[in-house]
Design a protein around this motif. Structure first.
Motif, PDB file in Angstrom:
ATOM      1  N   THR A  47       0.847  -1.247   0.171  1.00 41.80           N
ATOM      2  CA  THR A  47       0.060  -0.027  -0.100  1.00 41.80           C
ATOM      3  C   THR A  47       0.978   1.387  -0.048  1.00 41.80           C
ATOM      4  O   THR A  47       2.019   1.043   0.312  1.00 41.80           O
ATOM      5  N   LEU A  48       0.195   2.397  -0.232  1.00 38.47           N
ATOM      6  CA  LEU A  48       1.005   3.800  -0.065  1.00 38.47           C
ATOM      7  C   LEU A  48       1.477   3.843   1.148  1.00 38.47           C
ATOM      8  O   LEU A  48       2.575   4.156   1.233  1.00 38.47           O
ATOM      9  N   ALA A  49       0.829   3.639   2.310  1.00 40.26           N
ATOM     10  CA  ALA A  49       1.197   3.956   3.495  1.00 40.26           C
ATOM     11  C   ALA A  49       2.636   2.916   3.695  1.00 40.26           C
ATOM     12  O   ALA A  49       3.458   3.366   4.401  1.00 40.26           O
ATOM     13  N   GLN A  50       2.320   1.672   3.703  1.00 32.51           N
ATOM     14  CA  GLN A  50       3.508   0.690   3.604  1.00 32.51           C
ATOM     15  C   GLN A  50       4.811   1.149   2.854  1.00 32.51           C
ATOM     16  O   GLN A  50       5.877   1.113   3.400  1.00 32.51           O
ATOM     17  N   THR A  51       4.643   1.550   1.550  1.00 40.34           N
ATOM     18  CA  THR A  51       5.648   2.105   0.724  1.00 40.34           C
ATOM     19  C   THR A  51       6.383   3.216   1.328  1.00 40.34           C
ATOM     20  O   THR A  51       7.649   3.199   1.557  1.00 40.34           O
ATOM     21  N   SER A  55      10.371   3.674   3.407  1.00 38.15           N
ATOM     22  CA  SER A  55      11.536   4.673   2.993  1.00 38.15           C
ATOM     23  C   SER A  55      11.949   5.581   4.352  1.00 38.15           C
ATOM     24  O   SER A  55      13.058   5.809   4.383  1.00 38.15           O
ATOM     25  N   LEU A  56      10.838   5.614   4.840  1.00 34.85           N
ATOM     26  CA  LEU A  56      11.019   6.525   6.171  1.00 34.85           C
ATOM     27  C   LEU A  56      12.034   5.973   7.316  1.00 34.85           C
ATOM     28  O   LEU A  56      12.917   6.619   7.815  1.00 34.85           O
ATOM     29  N   LEU A  57      11.654   4.813   7.639  1.00 31.63           N
ATOM     30  CA  LEU A  57      12.283   3.753   8.693  1.00 31.63           C
ATOM     31  C   LEU A  57      13.479   3.020   8.047  1.00 31.63           C
ATOM     32  O   LEU A  57      14.223   2.958   9.028  1.00 31.63           O
ATOM     33  N   ALA A 112      22.049  10.038  13.794  1.00 34.42           N
ATOM     34  CA  ALA A 112      22.916  10.015  12.670  1.00 34.42           C
ATOM     35  C   ALA A 112      23.175   8.639  12.265  1.00 34.42           C
ATOM     36  O   ALA A 112      23.231   8.333  10.868  1.00 34.42           O
ATOM     37  N   ALA A 113      22.936   7.486  13.041  1.00 39.78           N
ATOM     38  CA  ALA A 113      23.000   6.267  12.521  1.00 39.78           C
ATOM     39  C   ALA A 113      21.980   5.825  11.570  1.00 39.78           C
ATOM     40  O   ALA A 113      22.238   5.138  10.565  1.00 39.78           O
ATOM     41  N   HIS A 114      20.963   6.440  11.439  1.00 38.62           N
ATOM     42  CA  HIS A 114      19.672   6.313  10.357  1.00 38.62           C
ATOM     43  C   HIS A 114      20.226   6.736   9.011  1.00 38.62           C
ATOM     44  O   HIS A 114      19.719   6.101   7.968  1.00 38.62           O
ATOM     45  N   TRP A 115      21.044   7.683   8.877  1.00 45.63           N
ATOM     46  CA  TRP A 115      21.545   8.143   7.668  1.00 45.63           C
ATOM     47  C   TRP A 115      23.009   7.546   7.384  1.00 45.63           C
ATOM     48  O   TRP A 115      23.607   7.656   6.294  1.00 45.63           O
ATOM     49  N   VAL A 116      23.379   6.516   7.986  1.00 49.91           N
ATOM     50  CA  VAL A 116      24.599   5.666   7.642  1.00 49.91           C
ATOM     51  C   VAL A 116      24.309   4.713   6.668  1.00 49.91           C
ATOM     52  O   VAL A 116      23.940   3.680   6.700  1.00 49.91           O
ATOM     53  N   ILE A 117      24.714   5.457   5.264  1.00 50.25           N
ATOM     54  CA  ILE A 117      24.358   4.598   4.211  1.00 50.25           C
ATOM     55  C   ILE A 117      25.731   4.530   3.267  1.00 50.25           C
ATOM     56  O   ILE A 117      26.606   5.165   3.546  1.00 50.25           O
ATOM     57  N   ASP A 118      25.669   3.936   1.981  1.00 52.12           N
ATOM     58  CA  ASP A 118      26.654   4.167   1.237  1.00 52.12           C
ATOM     59  C   ASP A 118      27.342   5.492   0.723  1.00 52.12           C
ATOM     60  O   ASP A 118      28.344   5.810   0.829  1.00 52.12           O
ATOM     61  N   GLU A 119      26.119   6.265   0.224  1.00 57.59           N
ATOM     62  CA  GLU A 119      26.481   7.370  -0.093  1.00 57.59           C
ATOM     63  C   GLU A 119      27.156   8.435   0.938  1.00 57.59           C
ATOM     64  O   GLU A 119      28.036   9.363   0.601  1.00 57.59           O
ATOM     65  N   THR A 120      26.305   8.651   1.996  1.00 55.09           N
ATOM     66  CA  THR A 120      26.958   9.488   3.180  1.00 55.09           C
ATOM     67  C   THR A 120      28.288   8.781   3.869  1.00 55.09           C
ATOM     68  O   THR A 120      29.046  10.009   4.067  1.00 55.09           O
TER      69      THR A 120
END
Length: 290
Positions: A47-51, A55-57, A112-120
């Motif tokens: 659903t739209l909410a699940q999608t 992405s948010l979490l 900040a840990a939530h933003w620890v991904i490849d690009e950052t």
């Protein structure tokens, strides 16, 4: 023993404007890929909410694509979640390095840990000092997080308005973008380190011998990475006809220890051959002296 040379020693100071420009470019470019995730997620029956909540979490593109792809193929939720989790484990290793480099206050680290991904991580680690690393990490994280979530919403809304994504050929958008995100990582990273022939100034304490020694190490690491990627693909493809959706990616994880194990055996074998050759040379020299 002299202290280790910083990786960016000898480089000229980098202006803040250049860091912001690079961070904005990376965040904006990759953030647009959220549109493909929104389309793919809607096509998988979410659903739209699940999608949007994903992405948010979750906020790690490869894991999100793996999760909705496995669910869309009829995989069990636990298997799909396990595959997504394995793809996201690498972020924990990024965090270990960034925690020392950024030196953020304890109250800020969970956010900040939530933003620890490849690009950052890539933008932060490319900076010569802590101040610029924090700036690059923050600007990339804000830009990418906002762009990814906005385009995820737009993609999901667009997919709902169009109806069945497969009828429009949009069901391939997710895998296509996923491959586009992976391709830049499969390159010879040794080209990123200029040599003395390119006019680069060697870092203090490191001459041509150090550069020459580093080249085979980088080349060997690259060969191992390519071997792991190829073997993982082969394992996953071989398991697809026989295992439920989401499980092949778990089997593909075995590629890394297999390649590393073979590399370790070859290294020990080469070391034994070198020792044997050295012993023979030494014995021959002693016999000639006698």
């Amino acid at each position: 023993m002299p202290p280790p040379t910083p990786p960016h020693a000898g480089l000229p100071p980098k202006p803040r404007a250049a860091v912001v420009r690079d961070a904005l470019g990376v965040g904006a470019a990759v953030g647009l890929s959220g549109f493909a995730f929104g389309v793919t997620s809607a096509g998988a029956g979410m659903t739209l909410a699940q999608t949007c909540v994903l992405s948010l979490l979750v906020f790690t593109g490869a894991s999100q694509f793996a999760l909705v792809g496995a669910l869309g193929a009829g995989g069990a939720p636990l298997a799909a979640a396990a595959g997504a989790l394995l793809l996201g484990v690498r972020n924990a290793f990024y965090g270990l390095r960034l925690s020392q480099m950024l030196g953020l206050p304890a109250a800020v680290r969970p956010l900040a840990a939530h933003w620890v991904i490849d690009e950052t991580s890539a933008v932060a680690l490319a900076q010569p000092d802590r101040r610029l690393a924090r700036l690059g990490f923050t600007v990339t994280g804000v830009t990418l997080y906002a762009g990814w979530n906005i385009t995820t919403l737009l993609g999901a809304l667009g997919a709902e308005a169009l109806g069945d994504p497969a009828a429009w050929g949009l069901d391939v958008a997710g895998p296509a973008v996923f491959l586009a995100l992976l391709l830049p990582m499969i390159r010879d990273r040794s080209s990123a380190a200029p040599s003395a022939r390119d006019g680069a100034t060697p870092a203090p304490g490191r001459g041509e011998a150090g550069t020459a020694t580093a080249r085979p190490i980088r080349a060997g690491a690259l060969r191992h990475e390519v071997a792991v990627a190829v073997l993982a693909v082969l394992l996953a493809l071989a398991c697809v006809p026989f295992l439920p959706a989401g499980v092949p990616v778990l089997v593909a994880v075995l590629a890394a220890p297999a390649v590393l194990g073979v590399a370790a055996l070859r290294s020990r074998s080469a070391a034994r051959r070198e020792r044997t050759a050295a012993e023979r040379t030494h014995r021959a020299a002693r016999e000639e002296e006698a």
